[in-house]
Design a protein around this motif. Structure first.
Motif, PDB file in Angstrom:
ATOM      1  N   UNK A  91     168.613  60.617 119.576  1.00 36.92           N
ATOM      2  CA  UNK A  91     167.491  60.584 120.516  1.00 36.92           C
ATOM      3  C   UNK A  91     166.167  60.432 119.771  1.00 36.92           C
ATOM      4  N   UNK A  92     166.222  60.342 118.457  1.00 36.65           N
ATOM      5  CA  UNK A  92     165.025  60.246 117.627  1.00 36.65           C
ATOM      6  C   UNK A  92     164.627  58.790 117.407  1.00 36.65           C
ATOM      7  N   UNK A  93     163.419  58.446 117.823  1.00 39.00           N
ATOM      8  CA  UNK A  93     162.903  57.101 117.582  1.00 39.00           C
ATOM      9  C   UNK A  93     162.808  56.835 116.087  1.00 39.00           C
ATOM     10  N   UNK A  94     162.352  57.820 115.326  1.00 44.26           N
ATOM     11  CA  UNK A  94     162.210  57.659 113.882  1.00 44.26           C
ATOM     12  C   UNK A  94     163.552  57.370 113.225  1.00 44.26           C
ATOM     13  N   UNK A  95     164.592  58.096 113.615  1.00 38.92           N
ATOM     14  CA  UNK A  95     165.911  57.857 113.034  1.00 38.92           C
ATOM     15  C   UNK A  95     166.435  56.483 113.423  1.00 38.92           C
ATOM     16  N   UNK A  96     166.178  56.073 114.646  1.00 36.87           N
ATOM     17  CA  UNK A  96     166.608  54.741 115.083  1.00 36.87           C
ATOM     18  C   UNK A  96     165.901  53.651 114.293  1.00 36.87           C
ATOM     19  N   UNK A  97     164.594  53.805 114.110  1.00 37.70           N
ATOM     20  CA  UNK A  97     163.819  52.829 113.341  1.00 37.70           C
ATOM     21  C   UNK A  97     164.304  52.789 111.897  1.00 37.70           C
TER      22      UNK A  97
END
Length: 114
Positions: free
Chosen positions: A6-12
Motif C-alpha cells: 500500500x506504500x507509494x514509495x515502495x511501489x515507486x
C-alpha cells in the motif's frame, strides 16, 4: 513476480529498480488521475518518482495533447551552476526545434535570519 504493498514509495522503488535492471533510458509517466484526497492519503506515484529517480523521466498530464511541432518552451532556472548546464542543454534543444525559449527565474529561498 507479484508485489503487494500500500506504500507509494515502495511501489515507486520497485518500478525504478525494475527499470534499471531492464536498462531503461527514459521513463514515461502520466499524472493527474488521482483526486486531491487520494493524493493526500496515498501520495502521487509520479511525484514520488520525480524525487527518487536517477533515470530520465518524461512526466505528462494524463489529459495532455502531445505537440508534434513545438514552437515555444518555458524553462525554470535558479541560475545555479547545475541549472546553467541545463539552460545550455535546453537552448540547444530549442535551436534544433526552431522554438522560442522563455526563462523563468525561480529564485532560491533563503532560510536564515539576516
Amino acid at each position: 513476480v507479484p508485489f503487494h504493498t500500500l506504500s507509494t514509495t515502495k511501489s515507486v522503488d520497485r518500478f525504478l529498480g525494475l527499470a534499471k535492471t531492464q536498462g531503461i533510458e527514459l521513463l514515461a509517466l502520466f499524472t493527474g488521475k488521482r483526486t486531491a484526497l487520494g493524493r493526500f492519503f496515498l501520495g502521487s506515484f509520479a511525484e514520488t518518482a520525480i524525487h527518487r529517480s536517477n533515470l530520465n523521466l518524461l512526466v505528462v498530464k494524463s489529459e495532455a495533447k502531445i505537440p508534434t511541432n513545438v514552437k515555444s518552451v518555458f524553462f525554470s532556472s535558479d541560475f545555479s551552476e547545475e541549472s546553467k548546464k541545463d539552460l545550455i542543454r535546453i537552448l540547444k534543444i530549442c535551436k534544433s526545434l526552431n522554438a522560442r525559449l522563455t526563462v523563468f527565474h525561480a529564485a532560491a529561498s533563503i532560510y536564515k535570519w539576516a
